[in-house]
Design a protein around this motif. Structure first.
Motif, PDB file in Angstrom:
ATOM      1  N   TYR A  26     -11.669   4.849   5.103  1.00 39.44           N
ATOM      2  CA  TYR A  26     -11.215   6.229   5.252  1.00 39.44           C
ATOM      3  C   TYR A  26      -9.947   6.489   4.446  1.00 39.44           C
ATOM      4  CZ  TYR A  26      -7.973   4.150   8.634  1.00 39.44           C
ATOM      5  OH  TYR A  26      -7.014   3.378   9.236  1.00 39.44           O
ATOM      6  N   LEU A  27      -9.674   7.762   4.206  1.00 40.93           N
ATOM      7  CA  LEU A  27      -8.465   8.227   3.544  1.00 40.93           C
ATOM      8  C   LEU A  27      -7.627   8.943   4.598  1.00 40.93           C
ATOM      9  CD1 LEU A  27      -6.916   8.698   0.864  1.00 40.93           C
ATOM     10  CD2 LEU A  27      -8.172  10.850   0.664  1.00 40.93           C
ATOM     11  N   ASN A  28      -6.325   8.621   4.680  1.00 36.87           N
ATOM     12  CA  ASN A  28      -5.460   9.192   5.708  1.00 36.87           C
ATOM     13  C   ASN A  28      -4.150   9.689   5.110  1.00 36.87           C
ATOM     14  OD1 ASN A  28      -3.593   7.889   8.517  1.00 36.87           O
ATOM     15  ND2 ASN A  28      -4.383   9.926   8.259  1.00 36.87           N
ATOM     16  N   PRO A  29      -4.157  10.892   4.481  1.00 37.47           N
ATOM     17  CA  PRO A  29      -2.880  11.464   4.055  1.00 37.47           C
ATOM     18  C   PRO A  29      -2.145  11.980   5.291  1.00 37.47           C
ATOM     19  CG  PRO A  29      -4.671  12.943   3.480  1.00 37.47           C
ATOM     20  CD  PRO A  29      -5.290  11.716   4.103  1.00 37.47           C
ATOM     21  N   ILE A  47      -0.118   8.398   1.605  1.00 41.25           N
ATOM     22  CA  ILE A  47      -1.529   8.566   1.222  1.00 41.25           C
ATOM     23  C   ILE A  47      -2.175   7.201   1.370  1.00 41.25           C
ATOM     24  CG2 ILE A  47      -3.134   9.293  -0.564  1.00 41.25           C
ATOM     25  CD1 ILE A  47      -0.870  11.014  -1.726  1.00 41.25           C
ATOM     26  N   ASP A  48      -2.708   6.945   2.550  1.00 40.55           N
ATOM     27  CA  ASP A  48      -3.250   5.633   2.882  1.00 40.55           C
ATOM     28  C   ASP A  48      -4.762   5.583   2.737  1.00 40.55           C
ATOM     29  OD1 ASP A  48      -0.705   4.871   3.560  1.00 40.55           O
ATOM     30  OD2 ASP A  48      -1.032   4.926   5.718  1.00 40.55           O
ATOM     31  N   VAL A  49      -5.241   4.437   2.316  1.00 43.48           N
ATOM     32  CA  VAL A  49      -6.660   4.104   2.378  1.00 43.48           C
ATOM     33  C   VAL A  49      -6.771   3.031   3.448  1.00 43.48           C
ATOM     34  CG1 VAL A  49      -8.620   3.090   1.163  1.00 43.48           C
ATOM     35  CG2 VAL A  49      -7.102   4.671  -0.031  1.00 43.48           C
ATOM     36  N   GLY A  50      -7.755   3.177   4.317  1.00 47.05           N
ATOM     37  CA  GLY A  50      -7.848   2.251   5.430  1.00 47.05           C
ATOM     38  C   GLY A  50      -9.256   1.781   5.705  1.00 47.05           C
ATOM     39  N   TYR A  51      -9.325   0.832   6.600  1.00 51.17           N
ATOM     40  CA  TYR A  51     -10.599   0.267   7.055  1.00 51.17           C
ATOM     41  C   TYR A  51     -10.511   0.130   8.568  1.00 51.17           C
ATOM     42  CZ  TYR A  51     -14.536  -2.874   7.717  1.00 51.17           C
ATOM     43  OH  TYR A  51     -15.719  -3.416   8.134  1.00 51.17           O
ATOM     44  N   GLU A  52     -11.576   0.546   9.268  1.00 47.80           N
ATOM     45  CA  GLU A  52     -11.600   0.422  10.716  1.00 47.80           C
ATOM     46  C   GLU A  52     -12.912  -0.184  11.165  1.00 47.80           C
ATOM     47  OE1 GLU A  52     -11.087   4.339  12.288  1.00 47.80           O
ATOM     48  OE2 GLU A  52     -12.866   5.116  11.307  1.00 47.80           O
ATOM     49  N   GLY A  53     -12.879  -0.789  12.321  1.00 49.94           N
ATOM     50  CA  GLY A  53     -14.083  -1.397  12.859  1.00 49.94           C
ATOM     51  C   GLY A  53     -13.965  -1.586  14.360  1.00 49.94           C
ATOM     52  N   SER A  54     -15.049  -2.017  14.954  1.00 50.80           N
ATOM     53  CA  SER A  54     -15.044  -2.273  16.386  1.00 50.80           C
ATOM     54  C   SER A  54     -16.146  -3.250  16.732  1.00 50.80           C
ATOM     55  CB  SER A  54     -15.236  -0.979  17.176  1.00 50.80           C
ATOM     56  OG  SER A  54     -16.495  -0.422  16.893  1.00 50.80           O
ATOM     57  N   SER A  55     -15.971  -3.874  17.876  1.00 48.03           N
ATOM     58  CA  SER A  55     -16.962  -4.805  18.395  1.00 48.03           C
ATOM     59  C   SER A  55     -16.807  -4.823  19.912  1.00 48.03           C
ATOM     60  CB  SER A  55     -16.756  -6.201  17.817  1.00 48.03           C
ATOM     61  OG  SER A  55     -17.681  -7.104  18.378  1.00 48.03           O
ATOM     62  N   GLY A  64      -2.983   1.361   4.234  1.00 47.10           N
ATOM     63  CA  GLY A  64      -1.759   1.309   3.454  1.00 47.10           C
ATOM     64  C   GLY A  64      -1.885   2.116   2.187  1.00 47.10           C
ATOM     65  N   GLY A  65      -0.748   2.400   1.572  1.00 46.48           N
ATOM     66  CA  GLY A  65      -0.735   3.148   0.325  1.00 46.48           C
ATOM     67  C   GLY A  65       0.666   3.591  -0.035  1.00 46.48           C
ATOM     68  N   PRO A  66       0.752   4.440  -1.070  1.00 46.12           N
ATOM     69  CA  PRO A  66       2.066   4.909  -1.504  1.00 46.12           C
ATOM     70  C   PRO A  66       2.670   5.865  -0.482  1.00 46.12           C
ATOM     71  CG  PRO A  66       0.343   6.062  -2.692  1.00 46.12           C
ATOM     72  CD  PRO A  66      -0.330   4.989  -1.881  1.00 46.12           C
ATOM     73  N   ALA A  67       4.001   5.881  -0.438  1.00 45.57           N
ATOM     74  CA  ALA A  67       4.730   6.766   0.466  1.00 45.57           C
ATOM     75  C   ALA A  67       5.851   7.448  -0.312  1.00 45.57           C
ATOM     76  CB  ALA A  67       5.315   5.976   1.630  1.00 45.57           C
ATOM     77  N   LEU A  68       5.833   8.778  -0.335  1.00 47.45           N
ATOM     78  CA  LEU A  68       6.905   9.538  -0.962  1.00 47.45           C
ATOM     79  C   LEU A  68       7.935   9.838   0.122  1.00 47.45           C
ATOM     80  CD1 LEU A  68       8.154  11.036  -3.350  1.00 47.45           C
ATOM     81  CD2 LEU A  68       6.766  13.031  -2.709  1.00 47.45           C
ATOM     82  N   VAL A  69       9.101   9.193   0.025  1.00 53.07           N
ATOM     83  CA  VAL A  69      10.170   9.369   1.003  1.00 53.07           C
ATOM     84  C   VAL A  69      11.086  10.475   0.480  1.00 53.07           C
ATOM     85  CG1 VAL A  69      12.068   8.240   2.218  1.00 53.07           C
ATOM     86  CG2 VAL A  69      10.012   6.938   1.622  1.00 53.07           C
ATOM     87  N   GLU A  79       7.736   4.495  -2.165  1.00 53.77           N
ATOM     88  CA  GLU A  79       7.701   3.180  -1.538  1.00 53.77           C
ATOM     89  C   GLU A  79       6.253   2.842  -1.196  1.00 53.77           C
ATOM     90  OE1 GLU A  79      10.332   1.407  -1.535  1.00 53.77           O
ATOM     91  OE2 GLU A  79      11.916   2.895  -1.767  1.00 53.77           O
ATOM     92  N   PHE A  80       6.040   1.740  -0.521  1.00 52.33           N
ATOM     93  CA  PHE A  80       4.719   1.360  -0.030  1.00 52.33           C
ATOM     94  C   PHE A  80       4.790   1.276   1.489  1.00 52.33           C
ATOM     95  CE2 PHE A  80       1.513  -1.608   1.435  1.00 52.33           C
ATOM     96  CZ  PHE A  80       0.377  -1.071   0.844  1.00 52.33           C
ATOM     97  N   ALA A  81       3.806   1.871   2.156  1.00 50.31           N
ATOM     98  CA  ALA A  81       3.761   1.848   3.613  1.00 50.31           C
ATOM     99  C   ALA A  81       2.400   1.340   4.067  1.00 50.31           C
ATOM    100  CB  ALA A  81       4.014   3.241   4.189  1.00 50.31           C
ATOM    101  N   GLY A  82       2.367   0.718   5.214  1.00 48.25           N
ATOM    102  CA  GLY A  82       1.108   0.244   5.772  1.00 48.25           C
ATOM    103  C   GLY A  82       1.219   0.028   7.258  1.00 48.25           C
ATOM    104  N   LYS A  83       0.067  -0.069   7.898  1.00 53.28           N
ATOM    105  CA  LYS A  83       0.041  -0.336   9.334  1.00 53.28           C
ATOM    106  C   LYS A  83      -1.290  -0.945   9.724  1.00 53.28           C
ATOM    107  CE  LYS A  83       0.097   4.464  10.013  1.00 53.28           C
ATOM    108  NZ  LYS A  83       0.340   5.653  10.812  1.00 53.28           N
ATOM    109  N   PHE A  84      -1.263  -1.656  10.832  1.00 53.76           N
ATOM    110  CA  PHE A  84      -2.500  -2.146  11.416  1.00 53.76           C
ATOM    111  C   PHE A  84      -2.364  -2.094  12.920  1.00 53.76           C
ATOM    112  CE2 PHE A  84       0.033  -5.980  11.066  1.00 53.76           C
ATOM    113  CZ  PHE A  84      -0.230  -6.668  12.238  1.00 53.76           C
TER     114      PHE A  84
END
Length: 120
Positions: A26-29, A47-55, A64-69, A79-84
């Motif tokens: 997914y894309l998550n601006p 402007i993050d590109v991500g991956y999600e799943g479940s079980s 994660g992706g670029p971040a305009l501060v 900068e670069f930002a990310g999360k999980f």
């Protein structure tokens, strides 16, 4: 710097759109702004590109992706930002979730979140 963010955003969008068969991508601006009282402190556009799943009772994501501060009154920085994070369905009505996030800069800033969600 703004050109780098725009180019990164275009690349991230193109990558996300080029992978329609991967429903977990997914894309998550996202824009986050901050105020203190009546003062606007600034904001960050990611402007993050991500991956999600479940079980079963478990779900997870990473993005994660670029971040305009954009601090109010000073120069913008890219900068670069990310999360999980993830969640566990503890019962029919209760889930427990958590997230760890970070953003580069003069120093690496790290944030965390832990919560409980009760559905009625």
């Amino acid at each position: 710097m703004n050109n780098l963010l725009i180019a990164s955003g275009v690349a991230a969008t193109a990558s996300a759109l080029a992978l329609p068969a991967y429903s977990n991508v997914y894309l998550n601006p996202e824009f986050n702004g901050a105020n203190y009282g009546d003062s606007y402190l600034g904001g960050t556009l990611t402007i993050d590109v991500g991956y999600e799943g479940s079980s079963g009772a478990y779900s997870y994501y990473i993005q994660g992706g670029p971040a305009l501060v954009m601090p109010n009154g000073t120069d913008n920085e890219v900068e670069f930002a990310g999360k999980f994070g993830g969640a566990i369905q503890a019962s029919e009505n209760v889930s427990v979730y958590g997230e760890l996030s970070g953003i580069t800069g003069d120093e690496l800033s790290i944030g965390s979140k832990l919560g409980l969600k009760y559905s009625f």
